[in-house]
Design an enzyme around this catalytic site. Structure first.
Site, PDB file in Angstrom:
ATOM      1  N   ARG A 115       0.579  -1.705  -0.356  1.00 61.30           N
ATOM      2  CA  ARG A 115      -0.024   0.014   0.160  1.00 61.30           C
ATOM      3  C   ARG A 115       0.828   1.585   0.136  1.00 61.30           C
ATOM      4  O   ARG A 115       0.173   1.914  -0.836  1.00 61.30           O
ATOM      5  CB  ARG A 115      -0.693  -0.158   1.214  1.00 61.30           C
ATOM      6  CG  ARG A 115      -2.101  -1.114   1.323  1.00 61.30           C
ATOM      7  CD  ARG A 115      -2.714  -1.338   2.475  1.00 61.30           C
ATOM      8  NE  ARG A 115      -3.686  -1.874   1.674  1.00 61.30           N
ATOM      9  CZ  ARG A 115      -4.799  -1.901   3.465  1.00 61.30           C
ATOM     10  NH1 ARG A 115      -4.425  -2.508   4.270  1.00 61.30           N
ATOM     11  NH2 ARG A 115      -6.048  -2.899   2.995  1.00 61.30           N
ATOM     12  N   ASP A 129      -9.109  -3.549  -1.880  1.00 58.75           N
ATOM     13  CA  ASP A 129      -8.493  -5.060  -2.110  1.00 58.75           C
ATOM     14  C   ASP A 129      -8.774  -6.112  -3.315  1.00 58.75           C
ATOM     15  O   ASP A 129      -9.256  -6.070  -3.519  1.00 58.75           O
ATOM     16  CB  ASP A 129      -8.864  -5.771  -0.634  1.00 58.75           C
ATOM     17  CG  ASP A 129      -8.542  -5.176   0.564  1.00 58.75           C
ATOM     18  OD1 ASP A 129      -7.354  -4.209   0.979  1.00 58.75           O
ATOM     19  OD2 ASP A 129      -8.997  -5.162   1.780  1.00 58.75           O
ATOM     20  N   SER A 130      -7.628  -6.712  -3.382  1.00 58.85           N
ATOM     21  CA  SER A 130      -7.969  -7.000  -4.604  1.00 58.85           C
ATOM     22  C   SER A 130      -8.689  -8.613  -4.658  1.00 58.85           C
ATOM     23  O   SER A 130      -9.276  -8.820  -5.412  1.00 58.85           O
ATOM     24  CB  SER A 130      -6.346  -8.266  -4.928  1.00 58.85           C
ATOM     25  OG  SER A 130      -6.506  -8.503  -3.939  1.00 58.85           O
ATOM     26  N   ASP A 131      -9.450  -9.000  -3.658  1.00 59.20           N
ATOM     27  CA  ASP A 131     -10.591 -10.003  -3.721  1.00 59.20           C
ATOM     28  C   ASP A 131     -11.720  -9.162  -3.171  1.00 59.20           C
ATOM     29  O   ASP A 131     -12.642  -9.573  -2.883  1.00 59.20           O
ATOM     30  CB  ASP A 131     -10.536 -10.958  -2.496  1.00 59.20           C
ATOM     31  CG  ASP A 131     -10.258 -10.658  -1.113  1.00 59.20           C
ATOM     32  OD1 ASP A 131      -9.700  -8.978  -0.696  1.00 59.20           O
ATOM     33  OD2 ASP A 131      -9.561 -11.154  -0.452  1.00 59.20           O
ATOM     34  N   ASP A 141      -4.172  -1.437   9.034  1.00 60.95           N
ATOM     35  CA  ASP A 141      -5.540  -0.146   8.647  1.00 60.95           C
ATOM     36  C   ASP A 141      -5.806   1.294  10.095  1.00 60.95           C
ATOM     37  O   ASP A 141      -6.147   2.186   9.723  1.00 60.95           O
ATOM     38  CB  ASP A 141      -6.988  -1.063   8.459  1.00 60.95           C
ATOM     39  CG  ASP A 141      -6.613  -1.930   7.112  1.00 60.95           C
ATOM     40  OD1 ASP A 141      -6.147  -2.253   6.888  1.00 60.95           O
ATOM     41  OD2 ASP A 141      -7.539  -2.071   6.134  1.00 60.95           O
TER      42      ASP A 141
END
Length: 306
Positions: free
Chosen positions: A69, A85-87, A178
């Site tokens: 990130r 997020d990639s999912d 996060d």
């Protein structure tokens, strides 16, 4: 000419879900944006999938999503930045709605509602979308989960003015990064907007990092909340008690995860952590019962201290 928005997508071995994520980003109604894929040392076909779409991918050695990130921020050129997020996947109007909301109100941070899901589907958007300014106080109430069950400390589902990121970065080498990052976003924002519409879809990936056998890495949750606690003491002491509750809730969450996910009982470090967490939760049982939790969570809490 620089794009209006930079979309940062860290990738690590997510070939099964990446198509849906990419499709949702390429099908945006808003067109003035760039997508920055940071491959965190994938060993599957994730990079090949991006290449199928003709998309550029920055490659780094595997160091975790926090490093990926930060690398994405370094390469970003937009006036605003958002993380996906990639999912996960987003509504076709995700960028359009958040950007217009931010620009029309000169907001540093624009947040939307999200849905945690195990299937791919979209909610129908309302014709009249509710957008409101939320005070820093109300924003912190959302962050600290005061009187609500949903948390908003995930970095996704937010459009961030790039200027805000001048001195804010993810803590590298940790998961749950996060939590302190979003705290800093809120703390440094002059105006925050909230779009009361589901525009972001958080996919509960059964193979994701948060769903595997409990390991030492997941204990980072405690450290991340401790970072926030120390910042709150300096900047927002009026939230110190509610922050203590979040630190307390984090310990219960980890104890529950160790029970539900299982862990290597031959690992002395994890055994020690389990003992300390159980002792802590037992000592704070009645304080934990006062928190806003479902009946099932309170029953689990009671079961875990037996």
């Amino acid at each position: 000419m620089s794009p209006k928005i930079s979309v940062i997508v860290p990738i690590y071995n997510d070939e099964r879900n990446l198509y849906k994520c990419i499709d949702s980003l390429l099908n945006q109604t808003f067109k003035d944006y760039e997508i920055i894929f940071i491959d965190d040392g994938s060993t599957d076909n994730s990079v090949s999938i991006c290449n199928e779409y003709g998309l550029n991918v920055y490659k780094i050695k595997h160091q975790g999503s926090s490093v990926a990130r930060n690398e994405g921020i370094k390469h970003s050129n937009g006036e605003y930045v958002t993380f996906v997020d990639s999912d996960d996947y987003v509504d076709p109007k995700y960028l359009e709605i958040l950007y217009n909301c931010a620009m029309q109100n000169d907001a540093d941070l624009c947040m939307c509602d999200y849905l945690a899901t195990k299937e791919y589907k979209y909610n129908k958007l309302n014709t009249d979308i509710e957008k409101r300014i939320i005070s820093k106080d109300d924003c912190f109430k959302m962050y600290f989960r005061i009187n609500q069950k949903k948390d908003y400390y995930g970095v996704w589902g937010k459009l961030i003015k790039k200027e805000l990121l001048t001195d804010i970065r993810f803590i590298e080498g940790k998961i749950n990064e996060d939590i302190p990052f979003t705290y800093e976003l809120i703390n440094n924002s002059n105006k925050v907007m909230f779009v009361n519409e589901t525009l972001y879809y958080y996919y509960n990936n059964p193979e994701g990092i948060t769903n595997r056998l409990f390991d030492k890495e997941k204990l980072d949750l405690l450290e991340m909340w401790d970072v926030v606690y120390n910042r709150v003491k300096e900047d927002n002491p009026n939230y110190i008690e509610i922050c203590k509750q979040c630190c307390m809730r984090a310990r219960f969450t980890l104890l529950a995860k160790m029970f539900i996910d299982g862990y290597d009982r031959k690992n002395d470090e994890l055994n020690k952590a389990h003992h300390e967490l159980k002792q802590y939760v037992r000592n704070h049982y009645f304080d934990l019962l006062k928190l806003n939790m479902s009946l099932s969570r309170k029953l689990l809490l009671t079961f875990l201290i037996i």
